[in-house]
Design a protein around this motif. Structure first.
Motif, PDB file in Angstrom:
ATOM      1  N   ALA A 106       4.409  -9.234  -7.020  1.00 50.84           N
ATOM      2  CA  ALA A 106       3.174  -8.588  -6.556  1.00 50.84           C
ATOM      3  C   ALA A 106       3.419  -7.108  -6.272  1.00 50.84           C
ATOM      4  CB  ALA A 106       2.653  -9.294  -5.311  1.00 50.84           C
ATOM      5  N   ILE A 107       4.575  -6.792  -5.704  1.00 46.69           N
ATOM      6  CA  ILE A 107       4.924  -5.392  -5.453  1.00 46.69           C
ATOM      7  C   ILE A 107       5.048  -4.639  -6.774  1.00 46.69           C
ATOM      8  CG2 ILE A 107       6.732  -3.854  -4.593  1.00 46.69           C
ATOM      9  CD1 ILE A 107       7.347  -6.018  -2.463  1.00 46.69           C
ATOM     10  N   ALA A 108       5.735  -5.255  -7.745  1.00 43.36           N
ATOM     11  CA  ALA A 108       5.904  -4.622  -9.053  1.00 43.36           C
ATOM     12  C   ALA A 108       4.552  -4.406  -9.730  1.00 43.36           C
ATOM     13  CB  ALA A 108       6.816  -5.476  -9.928  1.00 43.36           C
ATOM     14  N   ASP A 109       3.682  -5.411  -9.660  1.00 37.91           N
ATOM     15  CA  ASP A 109       2.350  -5.292 -10.273  1.00 37.91           C
ATOM     16  C   ASP A 109       1.545  -4.173  -9.620  1.00 37.91           C
ATOM     17  OD1 ASP A 109       2.904  -7.378 -11.994  1.00 37.91           O
ATOM     18  OD2 ASP A 109       1.828  -8.885 -10.825  1.00 37.91           O
ATOM     19  N   GLU A 159       6.196   9.310  -9.689  1.00 38.02           N
ATOM     20  CA  GLU A 159       6.228   8.874 -11.083  1.00 38.02           C
ATOM     21  C   GLU A 159       6.933   9.908 -11.963  1.00 38.02           C
ATOM     22  OE1 GLU A 159       3.134   7.248 -14.533  1.00 38.02           O
ATOM     23  OE2 GLU A 159       2.392   7.950 -12.592  1.00 38.02           O
ATOM     24  N   ASP A 160       7.774   9.414 -12.891  1.00 31.57           N
ATOM     25  CA  ASP A 160       8.531  10.227 -13.860  1.00 31.57           C
ATOM     26  C   ASP A 160       9.702  10.981 -13.237  1.00 31.57           C
ATOM     27  OD1 ASP A 160       6.812   9.459 -15.924  1.00 31.57           O
ATOM     28  OD2 ASP A 160       5.470  11.157 -15.581  1.00 31.57           O
ATOM     29  N   ASP A 162       0.827  -1.203   0.000  1.00 34.17           N
ATOM     30  CA  ASP A 162       0.000   0.000   0.000  1.00 34.17           C
ATOM     31  C   ASP A 162       0.866   1.261   0.000  1.00 34.17           C
ATOM     32  OD1 ASP A 162      -2.402  -1.337  -0.061  1.00 34.17           O
ATOM     33  OD2 ASP A 162      -2.719  -1.257   2.101  1.00 34.17           O
ATOM     34  N   LEU A 163       1.952   1.237   0.769  1.00 35.11           N
ATOM     35  CA  LEU A 163       2.832   2.403   0.855  1.00 35.11           C
ATOM     36  C   LEU A 163       3.539   2.683  -0.464  1.00 35.11           C
ATOM     37  CD1 LEU A 163       4.457   1.808   4.377  1.00 35.11           C
ATOM     38  CD2 LEU A 163       2.830   3.606   3.760  1.00 35.11           C
ATOM     39  N   VAL A 164       4.039   1.630  -1.124  1.00 33.83           N
ATOM     40  CA  VAL A 164       4.780   1.855  -2.366  1.00 33.83           C
ATOM     41  C   VAL A 164       3.844   2.293  -3.500  1.00 33.83           C
ATOM     42  CG1 VAL A 164       6.653   0.302  -1.724  1.00 33.83           C
ATOM     43  CG2 VAL A 164       4.736  -0.586  -3.065  1.00 33.83           C
ATOM     44  N   LYS A 165       2.587   1.870  -3.454  1.00 39.39           N
ATOM     45  CA  LYS A 165       1.623   2.340  -4.449  1.00 39.39           C
ATOM     46  C   LYS A 165       1.431   3.853  -4.328  1.00 39.39           C
ATOM     47  CE  LYS A 165      -2.204  -0.032  -4.986  1.00 39.39           C
ATOM     48  NZ  LYS A 165      -3.402  -0.823  -4.626  1.00 39.39           N
ATOM     49  N   LYS A 166       1.291   4.315  -3.081  1.00 32.98           N
ATOM     50  CA  LYS A 166       1.121   5.749  -2.861  1.00 32.98           C
ATOM     51  C   LYS A 166       2.376   6.513  -3.271  1.00 32.98           C
ATOM     52  CE  LYS A 166      -2.117   5.017   0.965  1.00 32.98           C
ATOM     53  NZ  LYS A 166      -2.316   5.086   2.440  1.00 32.98           N
ATOM     54  N   ASP A 183       0.195  -0.904 -11.557  1.00 32.97           N
ATOM     55  CA  ASP A 183      -1.239  -0.597 -11.608  1.00 32.97           C
ATOM     56  C   ASP A 183      -1.536   0.838 -11.164  1.00 32.97           C
ATOM     57  OD1 ASP A 183      -1.799  -3.125 -12.527  1.00 32.97           O
ATOM     58  OD2 ASP A 183      -2.376  -3.917 -10.558  1.00 32.97           O
ATOM     59  N   SER A 184      -0.643   1.413 -10.376  1.00 32.96           N
ATOM     60  CA  SER A 184      -0.866   2.753  -9.852  1.00 32.96           C
ATOM     61  C   SER A 184      -0.282   3.844 -10.753  1.00 32.96           C
ATOM     62  CB  SER A 184      -0.274   2.875  -8.445  1.00 32.96           C
ATOM     63  OG  SER A 184       1.138   2.786  -8.489  1.00 32.96           O
ATOM     64  N   LEU A 185       0.482   3.454 -11.780  1.00 30.02           N
ATOM     65  CA  LEU A 185       1.130   4.423 -12.663  1.00 30.02           C
ATOM     66  C   LEU A 185       0.256   4.738 -13.876  1.00 30.02           C
ATOM     67  CD1 LEU A 185       4.751   2.919 -12.614  1.00 30.02           C
ATOM     68  CD2 LEU A 185       3.870   4.838 -11.268  1.00 30.02           C
ATOM     69  N   ASP A 186       0.460   5.908 -14.433  1.00 31.50           N
ATOM     70  CA  ASP A 186      -0.319   6.316 -15.599  1.00 31.50           C
ATOM     71  C   ASP A 186       0.046   5.490 -16.835  1.00 31.50           C
ATOM     72  OD1 ASP A 186      -1.669   8.250 -14.175  1.00 31.50           O
ATOM     73  OD2 ASP A 186      -0.202   9.820 -14.630  1.00 31.50           O
ATOM     74  N   GLU A 187       1.323   5.129 -16.950  1.00 26.50           N
ATOM     75  CA  GLU A 187       1.785   4.314 -18.066  1.00 26.50           C
ATOM     76  C   GLU A 187       2.405   3.031 -17.524  1.00 26.50           C
ATOM     77  OE1 GLU A 187       4.000   6.263 -21.187  1.00 26.50           O
ATOM     78  OE2 GLU A 187       3.376   8.238 -20.444  1.00 26.50           O
TER      79      GLU A 187
END
Length: 254
Positions: free
Chosen positions: A157-160, A132-133, A122-126, A164-168
């Protein structure tokens, strides 16, 4: 009382779950399944699922990907909820689990049964959304020298989750030694270390200009995974058919 069938009961994780199950008044392991029946357990152990006649409410599986097919067939035939904690499943097996099996029975599937690891995700997604970029992303996972699959299911799973949270969508880079050129901005490096008795260590590195942010989780014993699987079995026992994960367990607990 929730009655458990423990698949892979005589493996290392199976024995940890057996020991820790005494701490949970809501459940009891009433039967085990393992192809090797060389350990004395406080419950009957079957070397073939076809011979298992125990009355159980939930199956916990900490065995081997080779047991996937007979196990999910048995669970569906008997209409028994399944907590699948085995690592190293193929993409085909995961697809079957998500698109077929979970339509018939409740399935709890998580690449890692640790509460801490799932909070890390959850933390790395945020962090990925904010950075990003601007930052390069690298994942380093470390495990003991007996672990067969690499990279770990948790690292993927972390990479996925980040992707999933990135624009590209970013590309996964497993082996830079085979590609002699500068690092692309749109890639996630994933690296596996195997050695000694490392239980499990996952680090996500966000490397920017003149600063580095690192989010890390270290497992000090296998008990955290056993506790997660036992809590998942309690959570799943009353659920309808569908696919459930640690995020649902965490949100329901809170």
């Amino acid at each position: 009382m929730i009655k458990i069938l423990l698949s892979g009961c005589n493996g290392k994780m199976g024995q940890v779950i057996t020991r820790l199950s005494d701490n949970f008044s809501e459940l009891k392991i009433t039967a085990g399944f393992d192809i090797n029946n060389n350990i004395n357990n406080p419950y009957p152990v079957f070397t073939s699922l076809a011979d298992c006649n125990a009355d159980v409410d939930v199956i916990i599986d900490f065995s081997n990907p080779k047991a996937f097919k007979p196990l999910v067939e048995y669970a569906q035939e008997k209409h028994i909820p399944l907590v699948l904690a085995t690592t190293g499943l193929s993409s085909e097996q995961i697809t079957i689990l998500k698109t077929s099996v979970s339509n018939r029975i409740p399935v709890f599937f998580s690449a890692n049964m640790s509460l801490g690891v799932n909070l890390l995700i959850d933390l790395v997604k945020k962090a990925a959304k904010v950075l990003e970029d601007q930052f390069d992303i690298e994942i380093v996972e470390k495990h003991h020298n007996q672990k067969i699959d690499a990279p770990s299911g948790t690292a993927l799973a972390i990479a996925d989750a980040i992707n999933d949270s990135l624009d590209e969508k970013y590309e996964y880079m497993y082996d830079r030694h085979s590609r002699r050129k500068k690092r692309s901005k749109q890639e996630i490096g994933i690296h596996a270390v195997r050695g000694g008795t490392i239980v499990g260590d996952h680090s996500v590195i966000f490397a920017g200009n003149d600063e580095i942010i690192e989010i890390n989780h270290t497992a000090l014993s296998k008990e955290i995974f056993a506790v997660g699987a036992l809590k998942a079995s309690i959570f799943l026992a009353s659920k309808k058919p569908g696919l459930y994960s640690m995020s649902e367990l965490i949100s329901e607990t809170n």
